[in-house]
Design an enzyme around this catalytic site. Structure first.
Site, short mmCIF file in Angstrom:
data_model
loop_
_atom_site.label_atom_id
_atom_site.label_comp_id
_atom_site.label_asym_id
_atom_site.label_seq_id
_atom_site.Cartn_x
_atom_site.Cartn_y
_atom_site.Cartn_z
N TYR A 1 7.50 8.86 16.89
CA TYR A 1 7.51 8.89 15.36
C TYR A 1 8.79 9.55 15.00
O TYR A 1 9.68 9.12 14.17
CB TYR A 1 6.41 9.16 14.82
CG TYR A 1 6.32 9.34 13.27
CD1 TYR A 1 6.27 8.11 12.31
CD2 TYR A 1 6.25 10.45 12.42
CE1 TYR A 1 6.29 7.81 11.37
CE2 TYR A 1 6.16 10.34 11.01
CZ TYR A 1 6.21 9.26 10.47
OH TYR A 1 6.00 8.97 8.86
N THR B 1 -1.23 9.08 1.49
CA THR B 1 -1.12 7.67 1.75
C THR B 1 -2.66 7.23 2.41
O THR B 1 -3.38 7.78 2.67
CB THR B 1 -0.11 7.53 2.92
OG1 THR B 1 -0.65 8.15 4.05
CG2 THR B 1 1.12 7.74 2.53
N ASP C 1 5.32 -7.63 3.39
CA ASP C 1 4.55 -6.83 4.02
C ASP C 1 3.77 -7.78 5.08
O ASP C 1 3.85 -9.01 4.93
CB ASP C 1 3.32 -6.13 3.20
CG ASP C 1 2.75 -4.81 3.67
OD1 ASP C 1 2.37 -4.84 5.17
OD2 ASP C 1 2.53 -3.89 3.05
N SER D 1 11.05 11.05 7.23
CA SER D 1 9.93 11.81 7.20
C SER D 1 10.31 13.00 7.64
O SER D 1 11.36 13.33 8.31
CB SER D 1 8.63 11.21 8.29
OG SER D 1 7.76 12.33 8.63
N ASP E 1 7.30 -9.86 9.01
CA ASP E 1 7.45 -8.75 10.15
C ASP E 1 8.76 -8.33 10.18
O ASP E 1 9.55 -9.08 10.69
CB ASP E 1 6.76 -9.48 11.48
CG ASP E 1 7.01 -8.55 12.73
OD1 ASP E 1 7.45 -7.53 12.67
OD2 ASP E 1 6.61 -9.05 14.05
N VAL E 2 8.84 -7.18 10.04
CA VAL E 2 10.07 -6.59 9.70
C VAL E 2 11.02 -6.53 11.14
O VAL E 2 12.40 -6.33 11.05
CB VAL E 2 10.21 -5.08 9.08
CG1 VAL E 2 9.84 -5.27 7.75
CG2 VAL E 2 9.41 -4.10 9.75
N SER F 1 0.88 -1.10 0.03
CA SER F 1 -0.06 0.07 -0.11
C SER F 1 0.85 1.21 0.08
O SER F 1 2.11 1.18 0.20
CB SER F 1 -0.84 0.08 1.29
OG SER F 1 0.02 0.17 2.48
N LYS G 1 12.12 8.19 12.95
CA LYS G 1 12.41 8.78 11.65
C LYS G 1 13.76 9.63 11.55
O LYS G 1 14.60 9.48 10.70
CB LYS G 1 11.41 9.38 11.13
CG LYS G 1 10.28 8.77 10.67
CD LYS G 1 10.34 7.54 9.90
CE LYS G 1 9.22 6.92 9.42
NZ LYS G 1 9.29 5.76 8.43
#
Length: 253
Positions: free
Chosen positions: A159, A194, A36, A146, A57-58, A15, A163
């Site tokens: 977050y 997104t 994913d 980001s 699962d990363v 996605s 990032k």
């Protein structure tokens, strides 16, 4: 670096930014490996693009290692794009003054930062063992940070930290992997169209877009994908974080 006849592993590829990237690289001749969660639309996307889906699962090293092995088996693994990430908001103190959970903070960092590192490490190990291409390169890794890494807003401490870490590790990893002829760059997107933002009312989306100096709109996933392709094909881009944000600088909230 030539994209055709390579394997391109894209995390979060079912996605948003990852999907747009998978489509663009597939159109350019790569074999897309969609990495994913099992609950994602990854299998459908891979089928449409003629690629491979690997439920991953990363944050799990075994899962990541398996994905890299499958990508390497499909074609020479030359391209890795890290798009997997989560962004739940959480203030340090809630409205009642209660402190945030450190476990929630750690989960965001684990997925966004540690997960990105896990993919880089496993992919780099595989890339380093393969023959260089005609230009002498073995691979290109593109990460996703980001603008929150630089202009974090209220409610984004975890977050922004995650990032910011992706940005901070870009140069040292690029320097280390240079001897293997592997380049590493990072893209720091602004406000993008997104799935998360697509659920907002149109008026809210328009309001966000108007905060961008120019063009006054949300960024398109296809623009992110175009930058990924340029990074892959421009051999002199390395160790850099590129803002893709229409010149926005985020307000405190």
């Amino acid at each position: 670096m030539q994209i055709a006849e390579t394997s391109a592993l894209i995390t979060g590829g079912a996605s948003g930014l990852g999907l747009a990237t998978a489509r663009r690289l597939a159109t350019a001749g790569a074999h897309p490996v969609i990495v994913d969660l099992a609950s994602s639309q990854g299998a459908k996307v891979a089928s449409e693009l003629g690629g491979t889906f690997v439920a991953t699962d990363v944050t799990n090293d075994d899962d990541v290692r398996n994905a890299v092995q499958l990508a390497t088996a499909a074609a020479p693994l030359r391209i890795v794009v890290n798009c997997a990430g989560i962004a739940p908001p959480a203030k340090v103190l809630d409205r009642e003054g209660n402190p945030a959970s450190s476990a929630d903070f750690a989960k965001i960092v684990q997925v966004n930062l540690v997960g990105t590192f896990a993919v880089i490490a496993q992919a780099a190990a595989a890339m380093a063992q393969q023959h260089p291409d005609a230009a002498g390169e073995r691979g290109v890794i593109v990460n996703t940070a980001s603008v929150a890494a630089f202009d974090g807003q209220i409610g984004q401490p975890a977050y922004s930290a995650s990032k910011g870490g992706v940005h901070a590790m870009t140069l040292p990893i690029a320097r280390e992997l240079a001897r293997h002829h592997i380049r590493v760059c990072t893209i720091a997107p602004g406000i993008m169209e997104t799935p998360m933002l697509a659920g907002l009312p149109q008026a809210a989306q328009d309001s966000l877009g108007q905060q961008v100096p120019y063009p006054q709109r949300l960024g398109k996933p296809e623009e992110y994908a175009a930058l990924v392709q340029h990074i892959v094909e421009n051999d002199y881009l390395n160790g850099e974080t590129i803002r893709l944000d229409g010149a926005i600088r985020m307000a405190p909230k």
